[in-house]
Structure formats: C-alpha cells, structure tokens
Design an enzyme around this catalytic site. Sequence first.
Site, short mmCIF file in Angstrom:
data_model
loop_
_atom_site.label_atom_id
_atom_site.label_comp_id
_atom_site.label_asym_id
_atom_site.label_seq_id
_atom_site.Cartn_x
_atom_site.Cartn_y
_atom_site.Cartn_z
N CYS A 171 -10.19 -3.28 -5.01
CA CYS A 171 -9.21 -4.31 -5.42
C CYS A 171 -9.91 -5.53 -6.00
CB CYS A 171 -8.33 -4.69 -4.24
SG CYS A 171 -7.17 -3.38 -3.78
N GLU B 3 0.46 5.18 0.57
CA GLU B 3 -0.47 6.21 1.05
C GLU B 3 -0.03 7.60 0.59
OE1 GLU B 3 -0.96 5.51 5.27
OE2 GLU B 3 -2.13 3.68 4.86
N ASN C 172 0.85 -1.19 0.00
CA ASN C 172 0.00 0.00 0.00
C ASN C 172 0.89 1.24 0.00
OD1 ASN C 172 0.65 -0.91 2.64
ND2 ASN C 172 -1.06 0.18 3.56
N CYS D 202 -10.27 -4.96 -0.30
CA CYS D 202 -11.34 -3.96 -0.41
C CYS D 202 -12.09 -4.15 -1.73
CB CYS D 202 -10.76 -2.56 -0.29
SG CYS D 202 -10.01 -1.94 -1.82
N GLU E 87 -2.73 -4.78 -3.17
CA GLU E 87 -3.16 -5.72 -4.23
C GLU E 87 -3.12 -5.04 -5.59
OE1 GLU E 87 -4.60 -4.92 -1.37
OE2 GLU E 87 -6.08 -6.39 -0.74
N CYS F 286 -3.89 0.52 -2.77
CA CYS F 286 -3.75 -0.69 -1.96
C CYS F 286 -2.64 -1.60 -2.51
CB CYS F 286 -5.05 -1.49 -1.99
SG CYS F 286 -6.42 -0.73 -1.13
N1 THU Z 1 -5.31 -1.56 2.27
C1 THU Z 1 -4.71 -2.39 1.36
O1 THU Z 1 -3.54 -2.19 1.00
N2 THU Z 1 -5.44 -3.42 0.87
C2 THU Z 1 -6.74 -3.69 1.20
O2 THU Z 1 -7.36 -4.57 0.62
C3 THU Z 1 -7.38 -2.92 2.26
C4 THU Z 1 -6.67 -1.70 2.70
C5 THU Z 1 -4.52 -0.44 2.81
C6 THU Z 1 -4.98 0.92 2.36
C7 THU Z 1 -4.48 1.80 3.49
O3 THU Z 1 -3.14 2.17 3.21
C8 THU Z 1 -4.49 0.89 4.72
O4 THU Z 1 -4.59 -0.44 4.21
C9 THU Z 1 -5.64 1.15 5.66
O5 THU Z 1 -6.86 1.18 5.00
#
Ligand code: THU
Length: 130
Positions: free
Chosen positions: A88, A44, A42, A85, A55, A53
């Site tokens: 994804c 940010e 991920n 999520c 994935e 994300c």
């Molecule tokens: N996140 C992912 O990388 N994958 C997911 O399927 C769910 C959420 C990350 C996004 C964000 O940086 C952190 O998790 C919190 O939501």
Amino acid sequence: MGEKELILKAVEAQKNSYSPYSDFPVGAALLCSTGEIFTGVNVENVSFGLTNCAERTAIFKAISEGKRNFEAIAIVGKDTYLSPCGACRQVMAEFCDKDFRVIFAKNENDYIIKTLGEILPFSFSEEDMK
Ligand code: THU
C-alpha cells in the site's frame, strides 16, 4: 476537511469489510484535493494472496473515477494504530507526494499522523528508471 471527519468516514466504511479469513476488518478514507472522499475496505479471498487491502481499494476506486491528486488517507483497524503494509505504501508513492498525510487511527479522538515521506523513505520511483 478535518482529520476527525476523515477518520469517521473510514470507521463507517470498515463495516463493509469482507474479511472472513482474518477477522481483521480495515477501513480507509482517502481525501482528494477536490475535497471528495473515496472509502475502501479490505477484500479477502479464499486464495489468500488475492486479498486487497483497504488503502489500495480506496486509491484504486479514486483513480478509476479519474482522480489524481490526494491529500490524506485515514486508516482504521482493530484498536491499534494500523500501519499500512509495504504494498500500500508503494501504491501511495505512485500517486501521492511525500507530504501526503497518512492517519493511523484507533478512533476519531486517538490517532497519529505521518507523512508518506516518513513511512516510505528512499522509495523506488520513476527517477530510478532514468
Ligand atoms: N490489511 C489492510 O487492509 N491494510 C493494511 O495496511 C494491512 C492489512 C488487511 C489485509 C487482510 O485482509 C487483513 O488486513 C489482515 O492482514
């Protein structure tokens, strides 16, 4: 390529997560039908909505390297079975069959496997556009 090996790749990748705002590092490892693995984390942003994300990072890396056929993805979060999520899942549906395996892993010894068809039933697809 076994599940454990794929999970370990996701664990290794997770160390590169850029997640200063959530403090929730995620790692993913995508297995191509060629046997190649693309990892992702991920990423940010201070403008939170721009976050990508793990994935999708892995999938976009593979797509941009010309890969189109995928077998499985392993995902690791913070000691939970991280469930991908909705965004994804939809991106997976663009490129993967319903039997694509999604591995929600706490670690290489503790994981569950679902198919994309199980976690995204009745998905919007190209068929719906006809
Ligand atoms: N996140 C992912 O990388 N994958 C997911 O399927 C769910 C959420 C990350 C996004 C964000 O940086 C952190 O998790 C919190 O939501």
